[in-house]
Write an enzyme that holds these catalytic residues in place. Structure first.
Site, short mmCIF file in Angstrom:
data_model
loop_
_atom_site.label_atom_id
_atom_site.label_comp_id
_atom_site.label_asym_id
_atom_site.label_seq_id
_atom_site.Cartn_x
_atom_site.Cartn_y
_atom_site.Cartn_z
N PHE A 90 0.84 -1.33 0.08
CA PHE A 90 -0.02 -0.10 -0.08
C PHE A 90 0.92 1.28 -0.20
O PHE A 90 1.97 1.20 0.64
CB PHE A 90 -0.90 0.01 1.32
CG PHE A 90 -1.70 1.08 1.32
CD1 PHE A 90 -3.11 1.07 0.59
CD2 PHE A 90 -1.81 2.10 2.18
CE1 PHE A 90 -4.00 2.07 0.69
CE2 PHE A 90 -2.48 3.27 2.33
CZ PHE A 90 -3.86 2.96 1.58
N ALA A 119 1.28 3.99 1.48
CA ALA A 119 1.84 4.52 2.72
C ALA A 119 2.68 3.76 3.58
O ALA A 119 3.30 4.11 4.59
CB ALA A 119 0.75 5.19 3.65
N LYS A 120 2.93 2.30 3.28
CA LYS A 120 3.90 1.37 3.70
C LYS A 120 5.11 1.89 3.60
O LYS A 120 5.47 2.60 2.65
CB LYS A 120 3.66 -0.11 3.23
CG LYS A 120 2.12 -0.57 3.43
CD LYS A 120 1.48 -0.71 5.02
CE LYS A 120 0.26 -1.18 4.83
NZ LYS A 120 -0.17 -1.24 6.28
N PRO A 121 6.07 1.48 4.32
CA PRO A 121 7.42 1.80 4.26
C PRO A 121 8.12 1.59 2.76
O PRO A 121 8.96 2.27 2.22
CB PRO A 121 8.38 1.08 5.29
CG PRO A 121 7.46 0.87 6.41
CD PRO A 121 5.82 0.90 5.66
N LEU A 122 7.70 0.56 2.24
CA LEU A 122 7.79 0.20 0.78
C LEU A 122 6.41 -0.08 0.10
O LEU A 122 5.88 -1.05 0.17
CB LEU A 122 8.35 -1.29 0.64
CG LEU A 122 9.05 -1.64 -0.93
CD1 LEU A 122 9.97 -0.70 -1.58
CD2 LEU A 122 9.64 -2.98 -0.76
#
Length: 362
Positions: free
Chosen positions: A183, A185-188
């Site tokens: 997603f 907004a996840k770190p990756l």
């Protein structure tokens, strides 16, 4: 001072030239579904995590659905998970007709409490899904030991912890099966929805590959009831660029966390606790405040974005009322829901911004 919570704009701008080239090449090839970039990404994810098999898919939620389906979870089965989490894991358990069985969390780490798992196991229990919350894995050694003793399968929900390290092993390679989310907004993150399933069993991997394409084993030959859950080739191309630089982003997130610790250490709020054997990816920087309402007002007055992860424990959600849980059943999770607050967290936060945010907090 204008502060961005996740700063997806800068995340794109930093590698925009390389990402735009990757997107354009994919468009020119016009192989938008299961193109070469998908398999290349899966190979790179294997190398990154050390997992034997990686199957990319359409979202973190579909990754959970594929993993649960692959091990045959269904009606009359029970799966143990955390009540303090995003809904996806419990939702997919219920979606398949199984029963989510909640276990309270550790008050220090907010992860599922392994010491409470054994008492929740019944003859119907088939699996455990620890959610690696806020960027760090749960106590996987203890959970795996319990699972082995009771012949259960552990599926790590690594949607918030991809890239984290637990005792020198990567999240998503700590259990027989794991899932993650890409997603934005996840770190990756990719530029839409995306996810992946990780496993070390070839039979399960082959089944998941089939399940993500409508249970198809050959063209128009269907061995299972599956779903359409493929990762778009464009998203794979974007992720391949971002994965190259991901270790740098993890390091910068940890630097941001250390600056928060520096400026918040003498404040009234409780800071995240990370185990000595863990490197978190700090998907969120979440603190506890005994007077969250007052803190929210101060943040709003100073134009500082924040989020509440999560305001309602899962066992108290209306959709799970049929399970019969009551308020007070999981007191640590319920108390945490009333006090938790996530401050801005991204690798682009400056020390001045962190000092400003921290200055608003008593």
């Amino acid at each position: 001072m204008k502060i961005d919570f996740a700063n997806l704009t800068l995340a794109h701008q930093e590698y925009a030239t390389e990402i735009n080239v990757a997107i354009q090449k994919t468009i020119e090839k016009s192989h938008f579904i299961m193109g070469d970039e998908v398999e290349l990404l899966e190979d790179e994810l294997k190398n990154f995590t050390g997992s034997n098999h990686v199957i990319t898919c359409s979202s973190g939620t579909s990754a959970l659905l594929l993993a649960l389906s692959a091990i045959g979870i269904g009606t009359n089965d029970e799966v143990i998970t955390s009540p303090f989490s995003f809904i996806a894991a419990a939702e997919m358990i219920a979606f398949l007709g199984a029963k989510p069985v909640f276990v309270d969390i550790d008050p220090l780490t907010y992860q599922i409490n392994p010491s409470l798992i054994t008492s929740a196991i019944t003859p119907k229990t088939k699996a455990i899904i620890p959610v690696s919350l806020f960027g760090q894995p749960s106590d996987m050694d203890s959970i795996n030991k319990i699972a082995q003793k009771h012949n259960l399968i552990v599926i790590e929900d690594g949607a918030q912890s991809f890239g984290a390290t637990y005792k020198e092993k990567k999240s998503c390679n700590l259990t027989p099966i794991a899932t993650t989310s890409f997603f934005p907004a996840k770190p990756l993150g990719c530029y839409g929805d995306g996810g992946a399933v990780f496993c070390n069993d070839e039979h399960i991997a082959t089944k998941i590959k089939s399940l993500r394409i409508h249970g198809q084993t050959k063209r128009y030959e269907h061995s299972y009831i599956g779903l359409g859950a493929r990762l778009d080739t464009i998203q794979a191309a974007i992720l391949r660029v971002k994965l190259k630089y991901y270790p740098i982003k993890i390091s910068k997130r940890n630097q941001v966390a250390k600056l928060y610790e520096k400026y918040l250490k003498n404040k009234s709020v409780k800071l995240p606790i990370i185990g000595d054997h863990i490197q978190s990816v700090y998907a969120q920087y979440s603190i506890l405040s005994a007077d969250r309402n007052s803190l929210e007002k101060k943040l709003k007055q100073n134009n500082i974005p924040y989020a509440i992860h999560y305001p309602i424990a899962l066992h108290l959600q209306p959709c799970f009322s049929y399970l019969g849980y009551q308020e007070g059943d999981f007191p640590i999770a319920e108390k945490t829901c009333k006090q938790i607050l996530s401050l801005p967290m991204n690798p682009y936060l400056s020390e001045n911004e962190i000092e400003y945010i921290s200055g608003v907090i008593d």
